[in-house]
Enzyme design. Structure first.
Site, PDB file in Angstrom:
ATOM      1  N   GLU A   1     -76.239 -24.605  19.017  1.00  0.00           N
ATOM      2  CA  GLU A   1     -77.079 -23.442  19.315  1.00  0.00           C
ATOM      3  C   GLU A   1     -78.553 -23.718  19.100  1.00  0.00           C
ATOM      4  O   GLU A   1     -79.405 -23.304  19.901  1.00  0.00           O
ATOM      5  CB  GLU A   1     -76.633 -22.231  18.483  1.00  0.00           C
ATOM      6  CG  GLU A   1     -75.397 -21.522  19.009  1.00  0.00           C
ATOM      7  CD  GLU A   1     -74.113 -22.273  18.731  1.00  0.00           C
ATOM      8  OE1 GLU A   1     -73.079 -21.959  19.353  1.00  0.00           O
ATOM      9  OE2 GLU A   1     -74.143 -23.191  17.877  1.00  0.00           O
TER      10      GLU A   1
ATOM     11  N   HIS B   1     -67.084 -13.627  12.772  1.00  0.00           N
ATOM     12  CA  HIS B   1     -67.248 -13.317  14.192  1.00  0.00           C
ATOM     13  C   HIS B   1     -67.448 -11.822  14.427  1.00  0.00           C
ATOM     14  O   HIS B   1     -67.306 -11.351  15.554  1.00  0.00           O
ATOM     15  CB  HIS B   1     -66.016 -13.775  14.988  1.00  0.00           C
ATOM     16  CG  HIS B   1     -65.780 -15.239  14.948  1.00  0.00           C
ATOM     17  ND1 HIS B   1     -65.262 -15.869  13.850  1.00  0.00           N
ATOM     18  CD2 HIS B   1     -65.994 -16.208  15.875  1.00  0.00           C
ATOM     19  CE1 HIS B   1     -65.152 -17.166  14.096  1.00  0.00           C
ATOM     20  NE2 HIS B   1     -65.586 -17.397  15.320  1.00  0.00           N
TER      21      HIS B   1
END
Length: 359
Positions: free
Chosen positions: A89, A158
């Site tokens: 990322e 998450h």
């Protein structure tokens, strides 16, 4: 002469028939479109409209996206416009920010915004602050998008909502759509904006169909960033929420309406800039305020709204203390029964409304 009159009369009748058909034509029916397809349409239309737009992220190209948001785009636009990246990322967010500085308009997809923490330096220090620090000479037209908040059965790493996190940072615009029209109109506006935009979707909303108006089906359809929408009119209490929680508020309002309680439901659509005026106007009508969000309570979106109302003109119109309905102040559990008790449910909203109205 008689034949000429007959010909003219028949022509006149034909024209009249056409005009009658046009006048009485049923307008094109609104179509059902899922949030997933609305996001896909928005990116497709903007990729086609502006050759500077491109999409990058993990599995966005050949696999059509982890959630199939980018379905078909790689086949249509090729490797230069739809780019698969390694699982890094910080790396691909940095590439996207650099591309924006160089004049392109990247859409950077995070497979979940929980993973955007790997790229937090790029999002905040590189993207959010540069436009300001360059005295407006260096725009950063980039969209960071992907699923945000709790899904189902994916546990703490998450399930975090980043609406409050990113809204805390000047230099960013933060968008949190609910419906298919929200998703399409706001994403198109975000892609065209010269500021970095954090676009917070919700995984549980991707497959939900919404009626999309004829206007929203147009390639020119956009929704201005920074404007809330009243999804349901009411005069007893104002419910303010964003993303998936709008659905819960509308469901709760439908139940309460059977008991004579009319809730006004406001879909924020944008978290930063915050449309405080729309909330204040509603409070001046209903005299009660409840905010609903899936994120944690401390320093949350609801906390900011309540602070704004406390400091503004609408405070004097409140007949009861404003209330927040939020997620529980714990990391998300994995077990379903615990998960259900960690995020707001319809019954929690109904309970808060009745308590606020003292009924």
């Amino acid at each position: 002469m008689a034949s000429l009159r007959c010909f003219l009369r028949s022509g006149k009748n034909a024209v009249s028939a056409v005009l009658r058909r046009e006048f009485h034509r049923t307008p094109p029916a609104a179509v059902q479109v899922t949030v997933r397809d609305a996001l896909n349409q928005a990116m497709d239309e903007e990729l086609e409209r502006d050759e500077r737009v491109f999409l990058l992220g993990e599995e966005v190209a050949q696999y059509d996206g982890a959630y199939k948001i980018s379905r078909g785009l790689w086949k249509k636009y090729g490797d230069k416009r739809i780019i698969d990246t390694p699982i890094t990322e910080m790396g691909f967010a940095g590439i996207a920010v650099g591309a924006a500085m160089a004049g392109l308009r990247p859409i950077c997809e995070f497979m979940t915004f929980n993973f955007s923490m790997q790229a937090i330096d790029q999002v905040i220090n590189s993207a959010a602050k540069t436009y300001y620090m360059s005295a407006g000479l260096q725009p950063i037209p980039i969209v960071f998008r992907g699923p945000n908040g709790a899904s189902a059965g994916v546990a703490a790493q998450h399930s975090q909502c980043f609406a409050a996190w990113y809204s805390h940072c000047p230099g960013l615009k933060v968008v949190s759509p609910w419906s298919a029209e929200d998703a399409k109109g706001l994403l198109k506006s975000a892609i065209r904006d010269d500021n970095p935009v954090v676009f917070l979707e919700n995984e549980l909303m991707y497959g939900v169909p919404f009626e999309m108006s004829e206007e929203a089906q147009s390639k020119d359809f956009i929704i201005p960033i920074g404007k809330a929408k009243i999804e349901r009119q009411g005069n007893h209490v104002t419910l303010v929420s964003h993303s998936r929680m709008v659905s819960l508020c509308l469901d709760a309002a439908a139940v309460l309406a059977k008991e004579g309680i009319e809730c006004e439901v406001i879909n924020m659509r944008t978290i930063r800039p915050l449309d405080a005026e729309a909330i204040e106007t509603s409070i001046m009508k209903t005299n009660h305020l409840i905010t609903v969000e899936g994120g944690w309570p401390q320093f949350g979106v609801g906390a900011e709204i309540l602070g704004r109302i406390m400091e503004g003109p609408a405070f004097n119109y409140l007949d009861a203390p404003a209330v927040r309905v939020t997620g529980v102040d714990i990391p998300m559990p994995y077990a379903k029964i615990l998960e259900d008790n960690s995020i707001p449910q319809i019954k929690d909203i109904i309970f808060s409304v009745k308590k606020t109205l003292n009924v």
